[in-house]
Design an enzyme around this catalytic site. Structure first.
Site, short mmCIF file in Angstrom:
data_model
loop_
_atom_site.label_atom_id
_atom_site.label_comp_id
_atom_site.label_asym_id
_atom_site.label_seq_id
_atom_site.Cartn_x
_atom_site.Cartn_y
_atom_site.Cartn_z
N GLU A 17 7.44 -21.73 8.04
CA GLU A 17 7.87 -20.87 9.14
C GLU A 17 8.88 -21.55 10.05
O GLU A 17 9.53 -20.89 10.86
CB GLU A 17 6.66 -20.42 9.96
CG GLU A 17 6.05 -21.48 10.85
CD GLU A 17 4.95 -20.92 11.74
OE1 GLU A 17 5.06 -21.09 12.96
OE2 GLU A 17 4.01 -20.30 11.21
N GLU A 53 0.80 -1.22 0.00
CA GLU A 53 0.00 0.00 0.00
C GLU A 53 0.83 1.27 0.00
O GLU A 53 0.29 2.37 -0.18
CB GLU A 53 -0.93 -0.02 1.22
CG GLU A 53 -2.01 -1.10 1.11
CD GLU A 53 -2.89 -1.19 2.35
OE1 GLU A 53 -2.48 -0.70 3.41
OE2 GLU A 53 -3.99 -1.76 2.24
#
Length: 306
Positions: free
Chosen positions: A122, A91
Protein backbone atom coordinates in the site's frame (compact mmCIF):
# COMPACT_ATOMS: atom_id res chain seq x y z
CA UNK A 1 8.72 4.48 -2.30
CA UNK A 2 6.42 7.00 -0.65
CA UNK A 3 6.19 6.48 3.14
CA UNK A 4 2.81 5.30 4.42
CA UNK A 5 2.70 8.05 7.04
CA UNK A 6 3.82 11.43 5.72
CA UNK A 7 5.63 13.16 8.60
CA UNK A 8 3.76 16.40 7.95
CA UNK A 9 0.42 14.74 8.84
CA UNK A 10 0.49 13.20 12.35
CA UNK A 11 -1.61 10.10 12.80
CA UNK A 12 -3.58 11.68 15.63
CA UNK A 13 -5.05 14.23 13.24
CA UNK A 14 -7.00 11.40 11.56
CA UNK A 15 -10.38 10.70 13.13
CA UNK A 16 -9.92 7.00 12.41
CA UNK A 17 -6.70 7.00 14.46
CA UNK A 18 -7.90 8.94 17.51
CA UNK A 19 -8.52 7.43 20.93
CA UNK A 20 -12.20 7.27 21.84
CA UNK A 21 -11.54 7.25 25.59
CA UNK A 22 -12.55 3.60 26.00
CA UNK A 23 -9.65 1.81 24.33
CA UNK A 24 -7.32 1.44 27.37
CA UNK A 25 -10.16 -0.06 29.42
CA UNK A 26 -11.52 -2.55 26.89
CA UNK A 27 -9.95 -5.57 28.54
CA UNK A 28 -11.49 -4.59 31.90
CA UNK A 29 -15.09 -4.38 30.65
CA UNK A 30 -17.61 -7.22 30.81
CA UNK A 31 -18.23 -8.88 27.46
CA UNK A 32 -21.86 -7.71 27.37
CA UNK A 33 -20.68 -4.11 27.77
CA UNK A 34 -18.19 -4.59 24.97
CA UNK A 35 -20.93 -5.89 22.68
CA UNK A 36 -23.12 -2.86 23.45
CA UNK A 37 -20.16 -0.53 22.98
CA UNK A 38 -19.42 -1.88 19.51
CA UNK A 39 -23.08 -1.93 18.59
CA UNK A 40 -23.52 1.70 19.67
CA UNK A 41 -20.60 2.69 17.49
CA UNK A 42 -21.94 0.75 14.52
CA UNK A 43 -25.36 2.37 14.95
CA UNK A 44 -23.79 5.73 14.07
CA UNK A 45 -22.38 4.49 10.76
CA UNK A 46 -25.63 4.70 8.79
CA UNK A 47 -26.10 8.31 9.84
CA UNK A 48 -22.59 9.17 8.66
CA UNK A 49 -23.32 7.57 5.30
CA UNK A 50 -26.62 9.46 5.04
CA UNK A 51 -24.76 12.76 5.39
CA UNK A 52 -23.10 11.91 2.07
CA UNK A 53 -26.35 10.91 0.35
CA UNK A 54 -26.37 13.74 -2.21
CA UNK A 55 -22.72 13.18 -3.07
CA UNK A 56 -23.29 9.42 -3.41
CA UNK A 57 -26.27 10.04 -5.73
CA UNK A 58 -24.11 12.28 -7.93
CA UNK A 59 -21.50 9.53 -8.19
CA UNK A 60 -24.15 6.93 -9.10
CA UNK A 61 -25.57 9.10 -11.88
CA UNK A 62 -22.15 9.93 -13.32
CA UNK A 63 -21.03 6.31 -13.05
CA UNK A 64 -24.17 4.89 -14.64
CA UNK A 65 -23.96 7.30 -17.57
CA UNK A 66 -20.46 6.09 -18.36
CA UNK A 67 -21.33 2.44 -17.88
CA UNK A 68 -24.30 2.87 -20.24
CA UNK A 69 -21.76 3.80 -22.91
CA UNK A 70 -19.59 0.76 -22.20
CA UNK A 71 -17.44 2.04 -19.35
CA UNK A 72 -16.28 0.08 -16.33
CA UNK A 73 -16.43 0.58 -12.59
CA UNK A 74 -12.98 0.09 -11.09
CA UNK A 75 -12.25 -0.04 -7.37
CA UNK A 76 -8.71 0.49 -6.09
CA UNK A 77 -7.79 -0.04 -2.46
CA UNK A 78 -5.37 -1.64 -0.02
CA UNK A 79 -5.97 -3.97 2.90
CA UNK A 80 -9.58 -4.05 4.08
CA UNK A 81 -10.55 -1.32 1.60
CA UNK A 82 -9.15 -3.34 -1.29
CA UNK A 83 -10.79 -6.54 -0.13
CA UNK A 84 -14.18 -4.84 0.11
CA UNK A 85 -13.78 -3.50 -3.42
CA UNK A 86 -12.89 -6.94 -4.78
CA UNK A 87 -15.83 -8.45 -2.88
CA UNK A 88 -18.28 -5.96 -4.34
CA UNK A 89 -16.91 -6.40 -7.86
CA UNK A 90 -17.12 -10.20 -7.65
CA UNK A 91 -20.80 -10.14 -6.72
CA UNK A 92 -22.05 -8.03 -9.63
CA UNK A 93 -21.92 -10.62 -12.46
CA UNK A 94 -24.02 -13.29 -10.70
CA UNK A 95 -26.48 -10.81 -9.19
CA UNK A 96 -27.03 -8.55 -12.18
CA UNK A 97 -25.74 -10.53 -15.15
CA UNK A 98 -23.04 -7.95 -15.86
CA UNK A 99 -20.21 -9.32 -18.01
CA UNK A 100 -17.04 -10.27 -16.12
CA UNK A 101 -14.65 -7.33 -16.11
CA UNK A 102 -17.41 -4.72 -16.12
CA UNK A 103 -16.77 -4.10 -12.44
CA UNK A 104 -13.15 -4.59 -11.39
CA UNK A 105 -11.53 -4.70 -7.96
CA UNK A 106 -7.84 -3.81 -7.63
CA UNK A 107 -6.02 -4.49 -4.38
CA UNK A 108 -2.47 -3.50 -3.50
CA UNK A 109 -0.38 -6.65 -3.57
CA UNK A 110 -2.65 -8.52 -5.99
CA UNK A 111 -4.70 -11.62 -5.32
CA UNK A 112 -2.39 -12.83 -2.53
CA UNK A 113 -3.45 -9.77 -0.52
CA UNK A 114 -7.04 -11.07 -0.41
CA UNK A 115 -6.10 -13.67 2.18
CA UNK A 116 -2.66 -12.59 3.42
CA UNK A 117 -1.53 -9.17 4.58
CA UNK A 118 0.80 -7.56 2.04
CA UNK A 119 1.12 -4.38 4.03
CA UNK A 120 4.08 -2.76 2.27
CA UNK A 121 2.26 -2.85 -1.08
CA UNK A 122 0.00 0.00 0.00
CA UNK A 123 3.01 2.31 0.39
CA UNK A 124 3.84 2.31 -3.33
CA UNK A 125 1.99 4.85 -5.50
CA UNK A 126 3.71 3.50 -8.62
CA UNK A 127 2.06 0.15 -8.02
CA UNK A 128 -1.32 1.87 -8.09
CA UNK A 129 -0.41 3.67 -11.29
CA UNK A 130 0.76 0.49 -12.99
CA UNK A 131 -2.35 -1.46 -11.96
CA UNK A 132 -4.55 1.20 -13.58
CA UNK A 133 -2.42 1.23 -16.72
CA UNK A 134 -2.60 -2.57 -16.97
CA UNK A 135 -6.39 -2.30 -17.21
CA UNK A 136 -6.16 -0.01 -20.21
CA UNK A 137 -8.33 2.49 -18.35
CA UNK A 138 -9.90 5.27 -20.38
CA UNK A 139 -12.42 8.08 -20.53
CA UNK A 140 -15.53 5.91 -20.11
CA UNK A 141 -14.22 4.26 -16.95
CA UNK A 142 -14.90 5.33 -13.37
CA UNK A 143 -12.13 4.66 -10.85
CA UNK A 144 -13.11 4.68 -7.18
CA UNK A 145 -10.15 4.99 -4.83
CA UNK A 146 -10.97 3.52 -1.41
CA UNK A 147 -8.87 4.50 1.62
CA UNK A 148 -10.24 4.95 5.14
CA UNK A 149 -7.34 7.26 5.98
CA UNK A 150 -7.77 9.14 2.73
CA UNK A 151 -4.05 9.11 2.03
CA UNK A 152 -2.93 5.58 1.13
CA UNK A 153 -0.11 6.00 -1.45
CA UNK A 154 -1.25 3.04 -3.60
CA UNK A 155 -4.73 4.53 -3.90
CA UNK A 156 -3.46 8.05 -4.57
CA UNK A 157 -1.22 6.71 -7.31
CA UNK A 158 -4.14 4.82 -8.85
CA UNK A 159 -6.59 7.75 -8.95
CA UNK A 160 -3.97 10.21 -10.18
CA UNK A 161 -3.03 7.95 -13.07
CA UNK A 162 -6.71 7.35 -13.79
CA UNK A 163 -7.27 11.11 -13.98
CA UNK A 164 -4.37 11.44 -16.43
CA UNK A 165 -6.02 8.80 -18.61
CA UNK A 166 -9.32 10.70 -18.63
CA UNK A 167 -11.27 8.50 -16.22
CA UNK A 168 -13.88 9.87 -13.86
CA UNK A 169 -12.29 9.60 -10.41
CA UNK A 170 -14.03 9.13 -7.07
CA UNK A 171 -12.46 9.04 -3.61
CA UNK A 172 -14.06 7.20 -0.69
CA UNK A 173 -12.49 7.94 2.69
CA UNK A 174 -13.50 8.16 6.34
CA UNK A 175 -11.62 11.36 7.21
CA UNK A 176 -12.45 14.96 6.37
CA UNK A 177 -10.24 17.04 4.08
CA UNK A 178 -8.38 13.94 2.96
CA UNK A 179 -5.62 14.12 0.32
CA UNK A 180 -7.65 11.56 -1.64
CA UNK A 181 -10.56 13.99 -1.83
CA UNK A 182 -8.32 16.67 -3.32
CA UNK A 183 -7.05 14.22 -5.95
CA UNK A 184 -10.42 13.16 -7.42
CA UNK A 185 -13.38 14.60 -9.30
CA UNK A 186 -16.01 13.42 -6.82
CA UNK A 187 -15.01 12.96 -3.16
CA UNK A 188 -17.02 10.97 -0.63
CA UNK A 189 -15.98 11.53 3.00
CA UNK A 190 -17.92 9.31 5.40
CA UNK A 191 -16.61 10.37 8.81
CA UNK A 192 -17.62 7.58 11.16
CA UNK A 193 -15.50 8.64 14.14
CA UNK A 194 -13.00 6.80 16.27
CA UNK A 195 -12.68 3.04 16.19
CA UNK A 196 -13.17 1.03 19.38
CA UNK A 197 -9.75 -0.49 18.72
CA UNK A 198 -7.64 2.49 17.82
CA UNK A 199 -6.90 2.65 14.10
CA UNK A 200 -8.64 -0.65 13.26
CA UNK A 201 -10.51 0.62 10.22
CA UNK A 202 -11.92 -2.79 9.38
CA UNK A 203 -14.55 -1.87 11.99
CA UNK A 204 -16.73 1.27 11.62
CA UNK A 205 -14.84 2.48 8.58
CA UNK A 206 -15.07 -0.95 6.97
CA UNK A 207 -18.80 -1.08 7.61
CA UNK A 208 -19.28 2.37 6.11
CA UNK A 209 -17.19 1.42 3.09
CA UNK A 210 -19.27 -1.71 2.47
CA UNK A 211 -22.47 0.33 2.70
CA UNK A 212 -21.28 2.91 0.18
CA UNK A 213 -19.94 0.33 -2.28
CA UNK A 214 -23.29 -1.49 -2.05
CA UNK A 215 -24.98 1.76 -3.05
CA UNK A 216 -22.63 2.60 -5.91
CA UNK A 217 -22.74 -0.75 -7.65
CA UNK A 218 -26.34 -1.71 -6.90
CA UNK A 219 -27.85 1.65 -7.83
CA UNK A 220 -25.74 1.88 -10.98
CA UNK A 221 -27.16 -1.50 -11.99
CA UNK A 222 -30.67 -0.24 -11.24
CA UNK A 223 -30.06 2.80 -13.45
CA UNK A 224 -28.83 0.45 -16.20
CA UNK A 225 -32.07 -1.54 -16.16
CA UNK A 226 -30.70 -4.60 -14.39
CA UNK A 227 -33.76 -4.76 -12.15
CA UNK A 228 -37.51 -4.64 -12.66
CA UNK A 229 -39.18 -3.25 -9.59
CA UNK A 230 -37.10 -4.84 -6.85
CA UNK A 231 -36.55 -8.04 -8.85
CA UNK A 232 -33.05 -9.02 -10.00
CA UNK A 233 -34.25 -10.02 -13.45
CA UNK A 234 -30.72 -10.46 -14.84
CA UNK A 235 -29.65 -12.92 -12.13
CA UNK A 236 -27.48 -15.78 -13.36
CA UNK A 237 -29.41 -18.89 -12.36
CA UNK A 238 -26.38 -21.15 -11.97
CA UNK A 239 -27.52 -23.34 -9.05
CA UNK A 240 -30.71 -24.74 -7.53
CA UNK A 241 -31.21 -21.79 -5.17
CA UNK A 242 -30.90 -19.27 -7.98
CA UNK A 243 -33.12 -21.28 -10.32
CA UNK A 244 -35.81 -21.27 -7.62
CA UNK A 245 -35.27 -17.52 -7.33
CA UNK A 246 -35.64 -17.13 -11.10
CA UNK A 247 -38.96 -19.00 -10.93
CA UNK A 248 -40.16 -16.68 -8.17
CA UNK A 249 -39.08 -13.64 -10.19
CA UNK A 250 -41.05 -14.78 -13.21
CA UNK A 251 -44.16 -15.68 -11.23
CA UNK A 252 -44.04 -12.37 -9.36
CA UNK A 253 -43.55 -10.28 -12.50
CA UNK A 254 -46.15 -12.07 -14.63
CA UNK A 255 -48.62 -13.77 -12.31
CA UNK A 256 -48.08 -17.08 -14.08
CA UNK A 257 -47.85 -20.35 -12.17
CA UNK A 258 -44.57 -22.01 -11.19
CA UNK A 259 -44.85 -24.84 -13.69
CA UNK A 260 -45.36 -22.44 -16.59
CA UNK A 261 -42.61 -20.15 -15.32
CA UNK A 262 -40.15 -23.04 -15.20
CA UNK A 263 -41.09 -24.17 -18.71
CA UNK A 264 -40.57 -20.67 -20.15
CA UNK A 265 -37.34 -20.20 -18.21
CA UNK A 266 -35.95 -23.38 -19.72
CA UNK A 267 -36.76 -22.03 -23.18
CA UNK A 268 -35.12 -18.74 -22.23
CA UNK A 269 -31.90 -20.38 -21.06
CA UNK A 270 -32.88 -19.63 -17.46
CA UNK A 271 -32.70 -15.87 -18.04
CA UNK A 272 -35.54 -14.40 -16.01
CA UNK A 273 -35.75 -11.11 -17.91
CA UNK A 274 -36.14 -12.92 -21.23
CA UNK A 275 -38.71 -15.27 -19.74
CA UNK A 276 -40.83 -12.40 -18.41
CA UNK A 277 -40.70 -10.69 -21.81
CA UNK A 278 -41.68 -13.95 -23.53
CA UNK A 279 -44.76 -14.30 -21.35
CA UNK A 280 -45.70 -10.63 -21.65
CA UNK A 281 -45.33 -10.64 -25.44
CA UNK A 282 -46.58 -14.22 -25.91
CA UNK A 283 -43.48 -14.80 -28.01
CA UNK A 284 -40.49 -17.06 -28.41
CA UNK A 285 -37.11 -16.32 -26.84
CA UNK A 286 -35.56 -14.73 -29.93
CA UNK A 287 -38.46 -12.28 -30.31
CA UNK A 288 -38.27 -11.40 -26.62
CA UNK A 289 -34.52 -10.83 -26.83
CA UNK A 290 -34.97 -8.58 -29.84
CA UNK A 291 -37.61 -6.55 -28.02
CA UNK A 292 -35.30 -6.16 -25.02
CA UNK A 293 -32.42 -5.09 -27.25
CA UNK A 294 -34.63 -2.46 -28.87
CA UNK A 295 -35.54 -1.18 -25.39
CA UNK A 296 -31.90 -0.88 -24.27
CA UNK A 297 -32.39 -4.06 -22.24
CA UNK A 298 -34.99 -2.40 -19.99
CA UNK A 299 -37.78 -4.80 -19.19
CA UNK A 300 -40.10 -2.04 -17.99
CA UNK A 301 -40.10 -0.42 -21.43
CA UNK A 302 -40.95 -3.74 -23.08
CA UNK A 303 -43.84 -4.36 -20.70
CA UNK A 304 -45.20 -0.84 -21.09
CA UNK A 305 -45.17 -1.12 -24.87
CA UNK A 306 -46.56 -4.62 -25.26
Amino acid sequence: MTPATPPSVPLDTLVTERMDGIGPMLDALPTADLVHLMNDGDAAVAAAVRQQASAIAAVVDALAARMASGGRLVYAGAGTSGRLGVLDASEIPPTFGAPPGRVVGLIAGGTRALTDAVEAAEDDPELGRSDIEALGAGALDTVVGIASSGRTPYVLGAVRRAAELGCLTVGLSCNADAPLSAAVDLPLEVVVGEEIVRGSTRLRAGTATKMVLNMLSTLAMVRLGKTYGSLMVDVQATNDKLRHRAVRIVTTATGTDESSARRVLEAAGWHAKTAVAMIALDSDADTARAALAAASDRLGIVLEGR
